[in-house]
Design a protein around this motif. Sequence first.
Motif, PDB file in Angstrom:
ATOM      1  N   GLN A  29      27.174  60.950  66.340  1.00  0.00           N
ATOM      2  CA  GLN A  29      28.071  60.246  67.089  1.00  0.00           C
ATOM      3  C   GLN A  29      29.212  59.677  66.308  1.00  0.00           C
ATOM      4  OE1 GLN A  29      24.286  57.906  69.064  1.00  0.00           O
ATOM      5  NE2 GLN A  29      26.109  57.379  70.063  1.00  0.00           N
ATOM      6  N   HIS A 130      17.868  61.104  64.873  1.00  0.00           N
ATOM      7  CA  HIS A 130      18.679  60.459  66.214  1.00  0.00           C
ATOM      8  C   HIS A 130      19.073  61.506  66.939  1.00  0.00           C
ATOM      9  CE1 HIS A 130      20.570  56.330  67.228  1.00  0.00           C
ATOM     10  NE2 HIS A 130      20.903  57.151  67.940  1.00  0.00           N
ATOM     11  N   TRP A 131      18.098  62.208  67.621  1.00  0.00           N
ATOM     12  CA  TRP A 131      18.112  63.060  68.770  1.00  0.00           C
ATOM     13  C   TRP A 131      18.833  64.587  68.375  1.00  0.00           C
ATOM     14  CZ3 TRP A 131      20.976  59.121  72.273  1.00  0.00           C
ATOM     15  CH2 TRP A 131      19.965  57.905  72.516  1.00  0.00           C
ATOM     16  N   ASN A 174      14.495  57.858  66.130  1.00  0.00           N
ATOM     17  CA  ASN A 174      15.045  56.791  66.886  1.00  0.00           C
ATOM     18  C   ASN A 174      14.677  56.985  68.376  1.00  0.00           C
ATOM     19  OD1 ASN A 174      17.620  54.648  67.423  1.00  0.00           O
ATOM     20  ND2 ASN A 174      18.061  56.565  68.860  1.00  0.00           N
ATOM     21  N   GLU A 175      14.293  55.797  69.091  1.00  0.00           N
ATOM     22  CA  GLU A 175      14.171  56.060  70.565  1.00  0.00           C
ATOM     23  C   GLU A 175      13.627  57.181  70.838  1.00  0.00           C
ATOM     24  OE1 GLU A 175      17.660  54.890  72.624  1.00  0.00           O
ATOM     25  OE2 GLU A 175      17.596  52.846  71.599  1.00  0.00           O
ATOM     26  N   ASN A 302      15.042  48.478  69.359  1.00  0.00           N
ATOM     27  CA  ASN A 302      16.521  48.455  69.964  1.00  0.00           C
ATOM     28  C   ASN A 302      16.438  47.808  71.519  1.00  0.00           C
ATOM     29  OD1 ASN A 302      17.232  50.035  67.776  1.00  0.00           O
ATOM     30  ND2 ASN A 302      17.683  52.057  68.977  1.00  0.00           N
ATOM     31  N   TYR A 304      18.982  46.343  74.515  1.00  0.00           N
ATOM     32  CA  TYR A 304      19.965  46.205  75.553  1.00  0.00           C
ATOM     33  C   TYR A 304      20.169  45.556  76.563  1.00  0.00           C
ATOM     34  CZ  TYR A 304      22.072  49.717  72.006  1.00  0.00           C
ATOM     35  OH  TYR A 304      22.362  50.239  71.075  1.00  0.00           O
ATOM     36  N   MET A 350      28.689  49.694  80.068  1.00  0.00           N
ATOM     37  CA  MET A 350      27.862  50.783  80.566  1.00  0.00           C
ATOM     38  C   MET A 350      27.271  50.330  81.600  1.00  0.00           C
ATOM     39  SD  MET A 350      27.087  52.769  77.643  1.00  0.00           S
ATOM     40  CE  MET A 350      26.831  52.974  76.072  1.00  0.00           C
ATOM     41  N   TRP A 352      25.087  48.150  82.043  1.00  0.00           N
ATOM     42  CA  TRP A 352      23.967  47.590  81.643  1.00  0.00           C
ATOM     43  C   TRP A 352      24.015  45.924  81.703  1.00  0.00           C
ATOM     44  CZ3 TRP A 352      23.149  50.531  76.222  1.00  0.00           C
ATOM     45  CH2 TRP A 352      22.844  51.810  76.844  1.00  0.00           C
ATOM     46  N   GLU A 379      19.121  48.041  66.818  1.00  0.00           N
ATOM     47  CA  GLU A 379      20.245  48.249  67.621  1.00  0.00           C
ATOM     48  C   GLU A 379      20.474  46.929  68.529  1.00  0.00           C
ATOM     49  OE1 GLU A 379      21.214  51.797  69.681  1.00  0.00           O
ATOM     50  OE2 GLU A 379      20.476  53.017  67.791  1.00  0.00           O
ATOM     51  N   TRP A 425      24.880  47.664  67.123  1.00  0.00           N
ATOM     52  CA  TRP A 425      25.338  48.849  67.382  1.00  0.00           C
ATOM     53  C   TRP A 425      26.847  48.519  68.198  1.00  0.00           C
ATOM     54  CZ3 TRP A 425      23.827  53.681  66.539  1.00  0.00           C
ATOM     55  CH2 TRP A 425      24.678  54.606  67.439  1.00  0.00           C
ATOM     56  N   GLU A 432      29.611  58.444  72.735  1.00  0.00           N
ATOM     57  CA  GLU A 432      28.207  57.618  73.289  1.00  0.00           C
ATOM     58  C   GLU A 432      27.629  58.700  74.158  1.00  0.00           C
ATOM     59  OE1 GLU A 432      26.472  55.168  72.736  1.00  0.00           O
ATOM     60  OE2 GLU A 432      27.900  54.015  71.474  1.00  0.00           O
ATOM     61  N   CYS A 441      31.562  50.880  72.055  1.00  0.00           N
ATOM     62  CA  CYS A 441      30.538  49.802  71.287  1.00  0.00           C
ATOM     63  C   CYS A 441      30.826  49.240  69.987  1.00  0.00           C
ATOM     64  CB  CYS A 441      29.249  50.435  71.636  1.00  0.00           C
ATOM     65  SG  CYS A 441      28.671  51.113  72.908  1.00  0.00           S
TER      66      CYS A 441
HETATM   67  C1  FCB Z   1      20.900  53.554  72.339  1.00  0.00           C
HETATM   68  C2  FCB Z   1      21.024  54.753  71.197  1.00  0.00           C
HETATM   69  C3  FCB Z   1      22.655  54.913  70.327  1.00  0.00           C
HETATM   70  C4  FCB Z   1      23.545  54.479  71.482  1.00  0.00           C
HETATM   71  C5  FCB Z   1      23.416  53.129  72.253  1.00  0.00           C
HETATM   72  C6  FCB Z   1      24.334  52.623  73.162  1.00  0.00           C
HETATM   73  O1  FCB Z   1      19.925  54.201  72.979  1.00  0.00           O
HETATM   74  O2  FCB Z   1      20.283  54.710  70.200  1.00  0.00           O
HETATM   75  O3  FCB Z   1      22.806  55.982  69.884  1.00  0.00           O
HETATM   76  O4  FCB Z   1      24.116  55.457  72.278  1.00  0.00           O
HETATM   77  O5  FCB Z   1      22.129  53.475  72.817  1.00  0.00           O
END
Ligand code: FCB
Length: 476
Positions: A29, A130-131, A174-175, A302, A304, A350, A352, A379, A425, A432, A441
Amino acid sequence: MTIQDPDFRESGLEFGPDFLIGSATAAYQVEGAAHEDGRGVSIWDTFSHTPGRTINGDTGEIADDHYHRLEADLDLMASMELQAYRFSISWPRIQPNGSGKVNAAGIDFYSRLVDGLLARGIAPIATLYHWDLPQALQDKGGWTNRDTAYRFAEYASIMGDALGDRVHTWTTLNEPWCTAFLGYGSGEHAPGVTNPLAALTSVHHLNLAHGLAITELRRAVGPKAKFSVTLNFSALRGGGHGEEEAMRRIDALSHRAFTGPMLLGAYPQDLLEDTASVTDWAFVQPGDLDQIKQPIDVLGVNYYTTSTVRMGAASAAKRNEDGTEVVIGSRYPGSTRVEFVTESGPFTDMGWNISPDGLEEVLVSLHQQFPDIPLMITENGAAFADVVVDGRVRDGKRVDYLHSHFVAAHRAMQRGVDLRGYLVWSLMDNFEGAFGYSKRCGIVHVDYLSLERTIKDSGHWLTELIRTRRIPGGVR
Ligand code: FCB
């Protein structure tokens, strides 16, 4: 507090000196330099270069050019007085083909990053994945292939040996929910696969990869660093018909599919039942659950947003002529009948919904489920359409967002949650994912033409919080 009801008075709430406050990014990113110094291709390169996958066809080719601006970005972080910086390591920079040969230039970059942080008194928090899976491994099935978990362990061991105890906290994944269900279920993320069985198979191989990597890291690093994993949690709310079942199903797929094996050593029975139409989970081999359940020092959270759910009508599921359910790409294999109710605002850019109470709820709930495991917010943050005017970014909405979420975190701590830190974050506006560069962000603005950085009001706000240890008032 919400952006409809701003209250920027100094809260008077304090955080102790050991509570780590900082910011986060991820390799693809922000780094750019996608073809330099021996970096291999990742699934996000392939995905973002595929027409229609990202907004405007954006890619991470240049991103924030952080790779070339490392020293200046480190100075920026120091000027903001960050206590901690969470970054991720690009696996294809380290192993361009995902296995075997190690690329010394890749190690060197992260070594300079870690040393630069330490020299500035900033704690390095490193995420291994991270993906951005090496494309070479995706070509062999990616996370649907059990061997990827063993390749990940090899990579973890290389990084543990290289950076060892210079890293404050090591995070394996990550996630993983996003990797499994957005990457292999709905196809919204790389590698863009839409197959329910692939998604659930990936869940298990990600869990296995986590367990194997923790073992390797502990062997390489010893007790001097902390070990963790970062999961994403949303606060679940009931939205009408069958809401208890809907919340249970989504909690199982989104949260307990990972906390179960990683922290308790078993997949939840209800998850196995909910997904029985997709798989019998035969890919779980004897001994796997013991390997996955490794002690961790901290759980990365994390957070949101909230999700409000209910059960849709059974007839809503698409059926084949023989009455069986049609297999469709979905974020929720086996639970496609769950409906997500449109949330009420306010929303970030976003889309959200903003709900600081949800953060408090998630933290308290995790503490109740796993009372011995300290938590860290790895995050939390918000996208808004920021502009620079006369050298300044007046992102009052983000200040308010952070203010209300820090207050919520503080409330959770007062309720007994062992929360060790909070990483916003993101440090800088960045690529993104499927949103490309359309969502900002950062607490630092990035001009994507000149790549100039401008600390936003929210960045100054965070510095004040770090300096004073009190949640400050807001917009100035
Ligand atoms: C999360 C991700 C991060 C970023 C935020 C907005 O899911 O871990 O990389 O994109 O969302």
